[in-house]
Design a protein around this motif. Structure first.
Motif, short mmCIF file in Angstrom:
data_model
loop_
_atom_site.label_atom_id
_atom_site.label_comp_id
_atom_site.label_asym_id
_atom_site.label_seq_id
_atom_site.Cartn_x
_atom_site.Cartn_y
_atom_site.Cartn_z
N GLY A 1 0.83 -1.21 0.00
CA GLY A 1 0.00 0.00 0.00
C GLY A 1 0.86 1.25 0.00
N GLY B 1 2.90 1.76 3.48
CA GLY B 1 3.67 0.52 3.65
C GLY B 1 4.81 0.41 2.65
N LEU C 1 -3.53 -7.26 -1.68
CA LEU C 1 -3.64 -6.44 -2.90
C LEU C 1 -5.05 -5.91 -3.14
CD1 LEU C 1 -1.17 -8.29 -5.34
CD2 LEU C 1 -0.72 -6.37 -3.79
N ILE D 1 -4.63 -11.43 5.93
CA ILE D 1 -4.22 -11.70 7.32
C ILE D 1 -5.26 -12.57 8.03
CG2 ILE D 1 -3.69 -10.60 9.54
CD1 ILE D 1 -2.86 -8.13 7.92
N PHE E 1 0.33 -2.27 8.75
CA PHE E 1 -0.37 -1.21 8.01
C PHE E 1 -1.74 -1.68 7.51
CE2 PHE E 1 4.12 -0.15 7.27
CZ PHE E 1 4.12 1.19 7.57
N ASN F 1 -12.40 -5.75 8.76
CA ASN F 1 -11.02 -5.72 8.25
C ASN F 1 -10.05 -4.99 9.16
OD1 ASN F 1 -9.08 -6.61 6.47
ND2 ASN F 1 -9.11 -4.68 5.34
N THR G 1 -9.10 -8.42 11.75
CA THR G 1 -7.79 -8.68 11.14
C THR G 1 -6.67 -8.51 12.17
OG1 THR G 1 -8.51 -8.07 8.94
CG2 THR G 1 -6.18 -7.82 9.37
N HIS H 1 -4.53 5.06 -5.11
CA HIS H 1 -5.71 4.39 -4.58
C HIS H 1 -6.80 4.38 -5.65
CE1 HIS H 1 -3.96 5.66 -0.52
NE2 HIS H 1 -4.00 4.35 -0.49
N1 LIG Z 1 -3.13 7.60 4.47
C1 LIG Z 1 -3.26 8.29 5.59
O1 LIG Z 1 -3.31 9.53 5.58
C2 LIG Z 1 -3.31 7.60 6.93
C3 LIG Z 1 -3.38 8.38 8.08
C4 LIG Z 1 -3.48 7.74 9.32
C5 LIG Z 1 -3.42 6.36 9.41
N2 LIG Z 1 -3.33 5.62 8.27
C6 LIG Z 1 -3.24 4.17 8.40
O2 LIG Z 1 -2.04 3.73 7.76
C7 LIG Z 1 -2.22 2.43 7.18
C8 LIG Z 1 -1.80 2.47 5.73
O3 LIG Z 1 -2.56 3.48 5.05
P1 LIG Z 1 -2.40 3.66 3.48
O4 LIG Z 1 -2.89 5.03 3.15
O5 LIG Z 1 -1.04 3.24 3.05
O6 LIG Z 1 -3.47 2.62 2.98
P2 LIG Z 1 -3.43 1.62 1.72
O7 LIG Z 1 -4.84 1.20 1.47
O8 LIG Z 1 -2.66 2.24 0.60
O9 LIG Z 1 -2.59 0.40 2.29
C9 LIG Z 1 -3.15 -0.65 3.03
C10 LIG Z 1 -2.65 -1.96 2.44
O10 LIG Z 1 -3.15 -3.04 3.21
C11 LIG Z 1 -3.61 -4.07 2.35
N3 LIG Z 1 -4.64 -4.81 3.11
C12 LIG Z 1 -5.81 -4.32 3.59
N4 LIG Z 1 -6.47 -5.28 4.26
C13 LIG Z 1 -5.70 -6.39 4.23
C14 LIG Z 1 -5.84 -7.70 4.78
N5 LIG Z 1 -6.92 -8.06 5.47
N6 LIG Z 1 -4.85 -8.60 4.56
C15 LIG Z 1 -3.73 -8.25 3.85
N7 LIG Z 1 -3.56 -7.02 3.31
C16 LIG Z 1 -4.53 -6.11 3.50
C17 LIG Z 1 -4.12 -3.34 1.12
O11 LIG Z 1 -4.13 -4.12 -0.05
C18 LIG Z 1 -3.13 -2.18 1.01
O12 LIG Z 1 -2.02 -2.53 0.21
C19 LIG Z 1 -3.68 2.07 7.41
O13 LIG Z 1 -3.75 1.24 8.53
C20 LIG Z 1 -4.34 3.41 7.70
O14 LIG Z 1 -5.46 3.26 8.54
C21 LIG Z 1 -3.27 6.20 7.03
#
Ligand SMILES: NC(=O)c1ccc[n+]([C@@H]2O[C@H](COP(=O)([O-])OP(=O)(O)OC[C@H]3O[C@@H](n4cnc5c(N)ncnc54)[C@H](O)[C@@H]3O)[C@@H](O)[C@H]2O)c1
Ligand SMILES: O=c1ccn([C@@H]2O[C@H](COP(=O)(O)OP(=O)(O)O[C@H]3O[C@H](CO)[C@@H](O)[C@H](O)[C@H]3O)[C@@H](O)[C@H]2O)c(=O)[nH]1
Length: 328
Positions: free
Chosen positions: A10, A13, A33, A51, A72, A91, A95, A183
């Protein structure tokens, strides 16, 4: 020993994987993915799967000597969580529960967890400190807070140590231009603005201009994704050196309204970026600005990208060179 990065394909990550590999860590990525991109993980071992799949978790933990998990993987959209809360409990909470059970079973003692500013809800004061009241205004924030509490009790019961990192708004892209935010569909402010600048959208819908802020639009604290990535490595060092659980806010400590972000993006891109005012989006607090003083003091974390223009510029480099994201 290896570091397992869930959600490593992601946005945040994948940037973290790059930083960990550069520090010489052995990295394993687990991602289903659903939102991530295989192309975003340039090296390191990759497992495609969920997961919640116990067999897969057992396989990963059995095939590697995992020292720590950087977690993440989650669903993370405020608006969607208000419309479909059970998706978020499933999720995010289930998870995390499955992951923690797997860690306990296989004796993995350290986790760095992606928490969020959304755990606070409407802040009691600005800037927000870690000890401030937490009353989420959306199910997404509720699920992240529930996981933080689960981590606390897992520490108490099993000695499983955690660092929860409450990020504010992640933004920007890697300076080398190889990875960035993609995204599908996009819902985050800065990439949407840049899609307007690329001619892929006609205009930006501004969600509400009647908030009690400088110009009526929501104020957020934008933090560069590589600065977030580095904080994860520092958090891991803290777990290694002190073996103590902790929680940290991660932001730049400066807030920008939606209209101010648009104005800055106009300067960076040279595009007029038309906007229209739309209704408020459910679940949005008016203002979120971090105090990251604790992270700076205890982790030695210092953001390198502290100008909004600089952050948007890195995002613009990525989006203008990859107008379709990772798609060929
Ligand atoms: N983007 C932001 O501004 C922000 C701010 C605060 C917190 N967060 C947290 O940071 C983390 C990453 O955010 P991001 O923006 O990179 O999101 P993202 O959606 O780009 O990345 C999340 C990744 O997790 C994978 N995923 C989701 N559920 C899954 C599962 N059950 N099993 C395996 N893989 C799974 C997805 O395919 C994706 O690649 C998240 O937990 C989000 O809540 C993000
Ligand atoms: O088309 C759009 C998109 C967003 N916004 C506004 O822009 C701001 C930022 O929105 P967005 O980029 O969607 O981020 P947030 O909803 O603030 O949430 C992000 O930041 C949170 C931490 O603050 C994280 O927990 C979430 O995972 C992450 O998506 C908000 O006020 C939105 O209402 C608009 O006005 N129009």
């Amino acid at each position: 020993m290896a570091i397992l990065v869930t959600g490593g394909a992601g946005y945040i990550g994948s940037h973290t994987v790059v930083e960990f590999l550069a520090k010489g860590e052995e990295v394993i990525v687990l991602d289903n993915l659903q939102k991530g991109h295989r192309e975003a993980v340039k090296s390191g071992m990759f497992y495609e799967g969920d997961i919640r799949d116990d067999q897969l978790l057992t396989k990963v933990f059995s095939e590697h000597n995992v020292e720590a998990v950087i977690h993440f993987a989650a669903d993370s959209l405020v608006g969607e969580s208000v419309e479909n809360p059970l998706k978020y409990y499933d999720n995010n909470v289930i998870t995390a529960q499955n992951l923690l059970a797997g860690m306990v079973k296989h004796g993995v003692k350290n986790i760095v967890f992606s928490s969020t500013a959304a755990t606070y809800g409407e802040p009691e004061s600005i800037p927000i400190r870690e000890t401030d009241r937490k009353e989420p205004t959306n199910p997404y924030g509720e699920t992240k807070l529930a996981i933080e509490k689960m981590l606390k009790w897992c520490d108490h019961a099993y000695g499983l140590k955690h660092v929860a990192l409450r990020y504010f708004n992640a933004a920007g892209a890697h300076i080398d231009g190889q990875i960035g935010e993609d995204h599908q569909p996009e819902s985050h402010l800065i990439p949407i603005i840049l899609q307007v600048a690329l001619g892929q959208r006609e205009q930006l819908a501004v969600f509400g201009d009647d908030y009690p802020t400088v110009d009526g639009t929501c104020v957020r604290d934008y933090i560069h994704v590589t600065d977030l990535a580095n904080a994860h490595w520092l958090a891991l060092q803290k777990l290694r050196s002190t073996g103590e659980s902790a929680v940290y806010n991660l932001g730049n400590g400066e807030g920008f309204s939606v209209k101010q972000v648009v104005e800055k993006a106009r300067e960076v891109t040279g595009h007029p970026i038309p906007v229209k005012i739309a209704p408020r989006r459910a679940g949005d607090p008016a203002v979120l600005i971090a105090s990251s003083e604790r992270a700076q003091r205890e982790l030695g974390w210092k953001p390198q990208y502290n100008g909004l223009g600089q952050i948007i510029q890195t995002a613009w480099n990525w989006h203008s060179n990859h107008p379709k994201g990772y798609a060929k």
